[in-house]
Design a protein around this motif. Structure first.
Motif, PDB file in Angstrom:
ATOM      1  N   ARG A 253      11.650  27.196 -19.220  1.00 47.70           N
ATOM      2  CA  ARG A 253      12.149  25.961 -18.624  1.00 47.70           C
ATOM      3  C   ARG A 253      12.870  26.595 -17.187  1.00 47.70           C
ATOM      4  O   ARG A 253      13.839  25.549 -16.873  1.00 47.70           O
ATOM      5  N   LEU A 254      12.760  27.660 -16.507  1.00 45.92           N
ATOM      6  CA  LEU A 254      13.020  27.998 -15.324  1.00 45.92           C
ATOM      7  C   LEU A 254      11.891  28.523 -14.334  1.00 45.92           C
ATOM      8  O   LEU A 254      11.174  29.252 -14.865  1.00 45.92           O
ATOM      9  N   LEU A 255      12.154  28.060 -13.125  1.00 44.26           N
ATOM     10  CA  LEU A 255      11.060  28.715 -12.299  1.00 44.26           C
ATOM     11  C   LEU A 255      12.017  29.697 -11.070  1.00 44.26           C
ATOM     12  O   LEU A 255      13.021  29.043 -10.884  1.00 44.26           O
ATOM     13  N   SER A 256      11.721  30.681 -10.885  1.00 47.61           N
ATOM     14  CA  SER A 256      12.310  31.578  -9.807  1.00 47.61           C
ATOM     15  C   SER A 256      11.425  31.619  -8.448  1.00 47.61           C
ATOM     16  O   SER A 256      10.294  32.104  -8.799  1.00 47.61           O
ATOM     17  N   VAL A 257      12.200  31.351  -7.443  1.00 48.73           N
ATOM     18  CA  VAL A 257      11.307  31.303  -6.031  1.00 48.73           C
ATOM     19  C   VAL A 257      11.823  32.404  -5.270  1.00 48.73           C
ATOM     20  O   VAL A 257      13.262  32.347  -4.834  1.00 48.73           O
ATOM     21  N   GLN A 258      11.138  33.487  -5.112  1.00 42.29           N
ATOM     22  CA  GLN A 258      11.660  34.577  -4.535  1.00 42.29           C
ATOM     23  C   GLN A 258      11.110  34.386  -2.775  1.00 42.29           C
ATOM     24  O   GLN A 258      10.099  34.584  -2.373  1.00 42.29           O
ATOM     25  N   VAL A 259      12.248  33.982  -1.911  1.00 43.36           N
ATOM     26  CA  VAL A 259      11.873  33.754  -0.439  1.00 43.36           C
ATOM     27  C   VAL A 259      11.845  35.063   0.184  1.00 43.36           C
ATOM     28  O   VAL A 259      12.740  35.888   0.268  1.00 43.36           O
ATOM     29  N   TRP A 260      10.738  35.192   1.003  1.00 42.83           N
ATOM     30  CA  TRP A 260      10.681  36.560   1.677  1.00 42.83           C
ATOM     31  C   TRP A 260      11.528  36.665   2.920  1.00 42.83           C
ATOM     32  O   TRP A 260      12.031  37.612   3.143  1.00 42.83           O
ATOM     33  N   ASP A 261      11.647  35.512   3.620  1.00 42.46           N
ATOM     34  CA  ASP A 261      12.503  35.641   4.826  1.00 42.46           C
ATOM     35  C   ASP A 261      13.858  34.827   4.474  1.00 42.46           C
ATOM     36  O   ASP A 261      14.023  33.917   4.069  1.00 42.46           O
ATOM     37  N   ARG A 262      14.985  35.587   4.652  1.00 45.18           N
ATOM     38  CA  ARG A 262      16.025  35.244   4.525  1.00 45.18           C
ATOM     39  C   ARG A 262      16.690  33.706   5.041  1.00 45.18           C
ATOM     40  O   ARG A 262      17.328  32.985   4.529  1.00 45.18           O
ATOM     41  N   GLY A 263      15.962  33.801   6.461  1.00 44.86           N
ATOM     42  CA  GLY A 263      16.286  32.579   7.057  1.00 44.86           C
ATOM     43  C   GLY A 263      15.507  31.231   6.385  1.00 44.86           C
ATOM     44  O   GLY A 263      15.840  30.158   6.980  1.00 44.86           O
ATOM     45  N   MET A 264      14.677  31.513   5.585  1.00 43.75           N
ATOM     46  CA  MET A 264      13.976  30.333   5.071  1.00 43.75           C
ATOM     47  C   MET A 264      14.243  29.753   3.824  1.00 43.75           C
ATOM     48  O   MET A 264      13.957  28.834   3.419  1.00 43.75           O
ATOM     49  N   VAL A 265      15.396  30.210   3.363  1.00 43.95           N
ATOM     50  CA  VAL A 265      16.130  30.003   2.016  1.00 43.95           C
ATOM     51  C   VAL A 265      16.353  28.412   2.051  1.00 43.95           C
ATOM     52  O   VAL A 265      15.905  27.716   1.120  1.00 43.95           O
ATOM     53  N   SER A 266      17.034  28.081   3.105  1.00 44.12           N
ATOM     54  CA  SER A 266      17.691  26.512   3.032  1.00 44.12           C
ATOM     55  C   SER A 266      16.418  25.786   3.111  1.00 44.12           C
ATOM     56  O   SER A 266      16.632  24.542   2.706  1.00 44.12           O
ATOM     57  N   ALA A 267      15.292  26.114   3.831  1.00 51.45           N
ATOM     58  CA  ALA A 267      14.229  25.208   4.236  1.00 51.45           C
ATOM     59  C   ALA A 267      13.508  25.037   2.884  1.00 51.45           C
ATOM     60  O   ALA A 267      13.111  23.734   2.606  1.00 51.45           O
ATOM     61  N   VAL A 268      13.222  26.133   2.157  1.00 48.71           N
ATOM     62  CA  VAL A 268      12.576  26.212   1.011  1.00 48.71           C
ATOM     63  C   VAL A 268      13.597  25.315  -0.247  1.00 48.71           C
ATOM     64  O   VAL A 268      12.763  24.541  -0.718  1.00 48.71           O
ATOM     65  N   GLU A 269      14.567  25.514  -0.047  1.00 53.98           N
ATOM     66  CA  GLU A 269      15.481  24.820  -1.065  1.00 53.98           C
ATOM     67  C   GLU A 269      15.487  23.134  -0.886  1.00 53.98           C
ATOM     68  O   GLU A 269      15.257  22.254  -1.792  1.00 53.98           O
ATOM     69  N   LYS A 270      15.479  22.808   0.766  1.00 56.54           N
ATOM     70  CA  LYS A 270      15.174  21.553   0.930  1.00 56.54           C
ATOM     71  C   LYS A 270      13.870  20.736   0.504  1.00 56.54           C
ATOM     72  O   LYS A 270      13.852  19.729   0.156  1.00 56.54           O
ATOM     73  N   ALA A 271      12.901  21.658   0.627  1.00 59.40           N
ATOM     74  CA  ALA A 271      11.302  21.131   0.449  1.00 59.40           C
ATOM     75  C   ALA A 271      11.439  20.936  -0.918  1.00 59.40           C
ATOM     76  O   ALA A 271      10.739  20.058  -1.399  1.00 59.40           O
ATOM     77  N   ILE A 272      11.907  21.857  -1.768  1.00 57.48           N
ATOM     78  CA  ILE A 272      11.832  21.447  -3.399  1.00 57.48           C
ATOM     79  C   ILE A 272      12.661  20.272  -3.828  1.00 57.48           C
ATOM     80  O   ILE A 272      12.305  19.472  -4.506  1.00 57.48           O
ATOM     81  N   ARG A 273      13.751  20.230  -3.109  1.00 54.90           N
ATOM     82  CA  ARG A 273      14.732  18.940  -3.548  1.00 54.90           C
ATOM     83  C   ARG A 273      14.164  17.539  -3.031  1.00 54.90           C
ATOM     84  O   ARG A 273      14.175  16.793  -3.525  1.00 54.90           O
ATOM     85  N   ASN A 274      13.306  17.469  -1.698  1.00 55.24           N
ATOM     86  CA  ASN A 274      12.933  16.406  -1.208  1.00 55.24           C
ATOM     87  C   ASN A 274      11.658  16.188  -1.815  1.00 55.24           C
ATOM     88  O   ASN A 274      11.111  15.028  -1.535  1.00 55.24           O
ATOM     89  N   SER A 275      10.969  16.911  -2.631  1.00 54.44           N
ATOM     90  CA  SER A 275       9.632  16.903  -3.222  1.00 54.44           C
ATOM     91  C   SER A 275      10.084  15.521  -4.270  1.00 54.44           C
ATOM     92  O   SER A 275      10.848  15.230  -4.771  1.00 54.44           O
TER      93      SER A 275
END
Length: 183
Positions: A61-83
Motif C-alpha cells: 500500500r505504498l509507492l516510493s518515488v526516487q527523484v533523480w534531481d533534487r530540484g525536481m522534488v517539489s515539482a514531482v510532489e505537486k504533479a502527484i498531488r494535482n493528478s
C-alpha cells in the motif's frame, strides 16, 4: 487492398492502449503503473514522471518515488498531488512516499464504471478498424482487384479478427474489474 495482418496489428494497438489506461486505475493496491500517466513540469516542458524519477513498490500500500534531481522534488510532489488520483505524497529528501488509501465500496464502483468506459472506447476503436478494412475490401472488389469470393473470404477473416479482439478486451476488463472489487 487491405492486409488482414495490418488490421490485426491495429486492433492489438487499441487493446494495448486499453491495458495502459487500465494500469492507471487505482485498485487499492500499490502499482508503479498507477503513476505512469502523470506529467511533471520539468525543465520548461511536460515530461512523464518516469523520465525524472524511478517508482518502486516497497509495500503493498505504498509507492516510493526516487527523484533523480533534487530540484525536481517539489515539482514531482505537486504533479502527484494535482493528478486526479486523489493521492497525498510526502517528500523525505529526494524520496517521495505515496500511501495508497483503502478504497470505499462507492469508489470501487466508480472505478469499475471508468474501466467499462475505457473498454467501450477500445471496442469502438476495434470496430472502426474493422469498418476501414471492410470499406477498403469493397473498394478493391469494385475496382476489379479481387473477386467477390475473395471479398467474402477476407471479410470473414476481418470479422474473426474483430471478434477475437473484442473477446480479449472483455477478458482484460473482467480481470481489472475483479482486481478493483477485491478487498
Amino acid at each position: 487492398m487491405t492486409d488482414v495482418a495490418d488490421l490485426k496489428r491495429r486492433m492489438q494497438g487499441a487493446i494495448g492502449v486499453l491495458k495502459h489506461e487500465l494500469g492507471g486505475l487505482r485498485t487499492g493496491r500499490a502499482s508503479a503503473s498507477l503513476l505512469e500517466p502523470i506529467q511533471v513540469d520539468a525543465y520548461g516542458s511536460h515530461m512523464p514522471l518516469s523520465q525524472v524519477a524511478s517508482i518502486n513498490v516497497p509495500e503493498p500500500r505504498l509507492l516510493s518515488v526516487q527523484v533523480w534531481d533534487r530540484g525536481m522534488v517539489s515539482a514531482v510532489e505537486k504533479a502527484i498531488r494535482n493528478s486526479d488520483l486523489g493521492l497525498n505524497p510526502q517528500a523525505e529528501g529526494q524520496v517521495i512516499r505515496v500511501r495508497i488509501p483503502e478504497l470505499t465500496q462507492d469508489r470501487r464502483q466508480e472505478m469499475v464504471k471508468v474501466a467499462h468506459k475505457y473498454a467501450e472506447a477500445a471496442r469502438v476503436a476495434v470496430r472502426h478498424v474493422r469498418r476501414d478494412g471492410l470499406d477498403s475490401l469493397k473498394k478493391a472488389e469494385k475496382d476489379g482487384e479481387m473477386s467477390s469470393d475473395d471479398l467474402d473470404r477476407l471479410a470473414d477473416q476481418v470479422q474473426k479478427a474483430t471478434d477475437g479482439a473484442i473477446a480479449e478486451i472483455d477478458q482484460v476488463l473482467a480481470g481489472k474489474e475483479k482486481e478493483i472489487l477485491a478487498v
